[in-house]
Motif scaffolding. Structure first.
Motif, PDB file in Angstrom:
ATOM      1  N   SER A 202       0.514  -0.929   0.005  1.00 31.85           N
ATOM      2  CA  SER A 202       0.273  -0.117  -0.164  1.00 31.85           C
ATOM      3  C   SER A 202       0.961   1.292  -0.244  1.00 31.85           C
ATOM      4  O   SER A 202       2.026   1.179   0.276  1.00 31.85           O
ATOM      5  CB  SER A 202      -0.959  -0.043   1.236  1.00 31.85           C
ATOM      6  N   SER A 204       2.036   5.369   1.263  1.00 34.20           N
ATOM      7  CA  SER A 204       2.036   5.857   2.543  1.00 34.20           C
ATOM      8  C   SER A 204       1.210   6.596   2.297  1.00 34.20           C
ATOM      9  O   SER A 204       1.805   7.952   0.829  1.00 34.20           O
ATOM     10  CB  SER A 204       3.343   6.094   2.787  1.00 34.20           C
ATOM     11  N   THR A 205       0.428   7.266   2.872  1.00 34.37           N
ATOM     12  CA  THR A 205      -0.375   9.164   2.484  1.00 34.37           C
ATOM     13  C   THR A 205       0.361   9.970   4.127  1.00 34.37           C
ATOM     14  O   THR A 205       1.255   9.494   4.247  1.00 34.37           O
ATOM     15  CB  THR A 205      -1.519   8.628   3.025  1.00 34.37           C
ATOM     16  N   HIS A 206       0.631  10.567   3.176  1.00 37.22           N
ATOM     17  CA  HIS A 206       0.966  11.848   3.902  1.00 37.22           C
ATOM     18  C   HIS A 206       0.755  13.522   3.935  1.00 37.22           C
ATOM     19  O   HIS A 206       0.480  13.787   3.169  1.00 37.22           O
ATOM     20  CB  HIS A 206       2.701  11.985   3.673  1.00 37.22           C
ATOM     21  N   SER A 207       1.220  14.110   4.681  1.00 41.73           N
ATOM     22  CA  SER A 207       1.268  15.871   4.473  1.00 41.73           C
ATOM     23  C   SER A 207       2.418  16.140   4.905  1.00 41.73           C
ATOM     24  O   SER A 207       3.750  16.320   5.328  1.00 41.73           O
ATOM     25  CB  SER A 207       0.372  15.708   5.853  1.00 41.73           C
TER      26      SER A 207
END
Ligand code: AMP
Ligand code: MG
Length: 318
Positions: A202, A204-207
């Motif tokens: 999957s 990685s989601t990030h900001s």
């Protein structure tokens, strides 16, 4: 000094000073991973925010147990397949790993680099090396000793010269959540090749304010020159008529008198060759005092995906 002499590098490292070292990915700015003095110098020299953790470089896969704990079986299989090589694993850290390295996370990033000189150096040290890429924060990664020298000059006492980096792109970073593998950064091993060992990844989601990985910051790997990324180079070239334009192309030159400079990443359309040439081509274009660089988007497969990811980050505005 630029040298191939690892004893000079060792001397500097023992004084908690920094060296630049070659790896197969890009050149690293390295210090003793067990010295907070050395680690602080890395952040200072790169002007790197402290929230961006560093990678620990170890000499052999067996040293992983000194750095990490609770290592998933999947991680061991990936290490066995790809080390030494451009795969970084994010794992639960051992207590003694400095909070500076991990940016106060409970995870640590670790890999075995695949470069003869650097492995020989690590073998002579009784500590691992921690190293981010040897460039000021946010700029294009260096793929030769000369690139490092152009950035830092005499500020680094020893630049170990291991020639041009074989891969030319950062390592692929994989972490785990509940033993499930997660891609933290696209890199020089294609996702497809990792998935053959790890199973489905999957992403990685990030900001930007709380990046899991600095490589995931939206602006990174960026030239000084304004850069565009497009599927249609000819059209954008026409729109920007009158400007000093440089092109960064996958395999085919563009016929046009308007263009000052063209860089072809791989005439035969080979992704590995394109990856190896990417940063050097960006460095060359950036030195030509152009108004704009127009980069061509590659097919979104294999290392084309990684290259597009780096180009996207190179084109974001501040
Ligand atoms: P650089 O070598 O300059 O590309 O920077 C080191 C890279 O290591 C960063 O881009 C991060 O993506 C990654 N990294 C280091 N530690 C961690 C961690 N604990 N979790 C996720 N990524 C990490
Ligand atoms: Mg970097």
């Amino acid at each position: 000094m630029i040298t191939k002499d690892i004893s000079k590098a060792k001397e500097i490292l023992l004084k908690d000073e920094l060296i630049a070292m070659p790896t197969e990915t890009v050149y690293g700015l390295a210090g003793n991973a067990y010295s907070d003095i050395a680690i602080k110098k890395i952040f200072d020299l790169k002007n790197r925010p402290l929230y961006n953790p560093l990678i620990v470089h170890i000499k052999a896969a067996s040293s992983i147990f000194d750095i990490a704990s609770e290592i998933p079986e999947n991680a061991l299989m990936l290490a066995d397949k790809f080390w030494p090589g451009p795969l970084t694993l994010v794992l639960k850290k051992q207590n003694h790993i400095s909070d500076l390295i991990t940016a106060e996370k409970n995870t640590v990033a670790v890999r075995v680099p695949n470069h003869r000189l650097t492995l020989a150096l690590l073998d002579q040290l009784d500590f691992p090396l921690t190293a981010p890429s040897a460039n000021p924060f946010g700029s294009i990664s260096p793929t030769s000793a000369e690139h490092v020298f152009n950035y830092f000059g005499q500020k680094i006492d020893v630049i170990l010269d291991g020639g041009e980096c074989e891969k030319g792109l950062e390592s692929t970073i994989i972490g785990f959540e509940n033993n499930k593998p997660i891609l933290h950064r696209h890199g020089s091993i294609a996702m497809e090749d990792i998935e053959k060992i790890s199973g489905k990844l999957s992403i990685s989601t990030h900001s930007d304010t709380s990046p899991i990985s600095p490589g995931m910051l939206s602006r990174h790997y960026a030239p000084q020159t304004d850069t565009y990324l497009t599927n249609d180079v000819s059209k954008l070239t026409n729109l920007l008529k009158g400007k000093k334009i440089g092109l960064l192309l996958f395999k085919n030159k563009v016929q046009s008198d308007e263009i000052v400079s063209q860089e072809i990443l791989s005439k035969s359309g080979n992704y590995t060759e394109a990856a190896k040439n990417l940063y050097a081509a960006m460095h060359r274009l950036d030195q030509k005092k152009l108004d704009v660089i127009i980069a061509e988007r590659l097919p979104d497969e294999n290392l084309g995906k990684t290259i597009n990811d780096k180009l996207e980050r190179a084109t974001k505005k501040h």
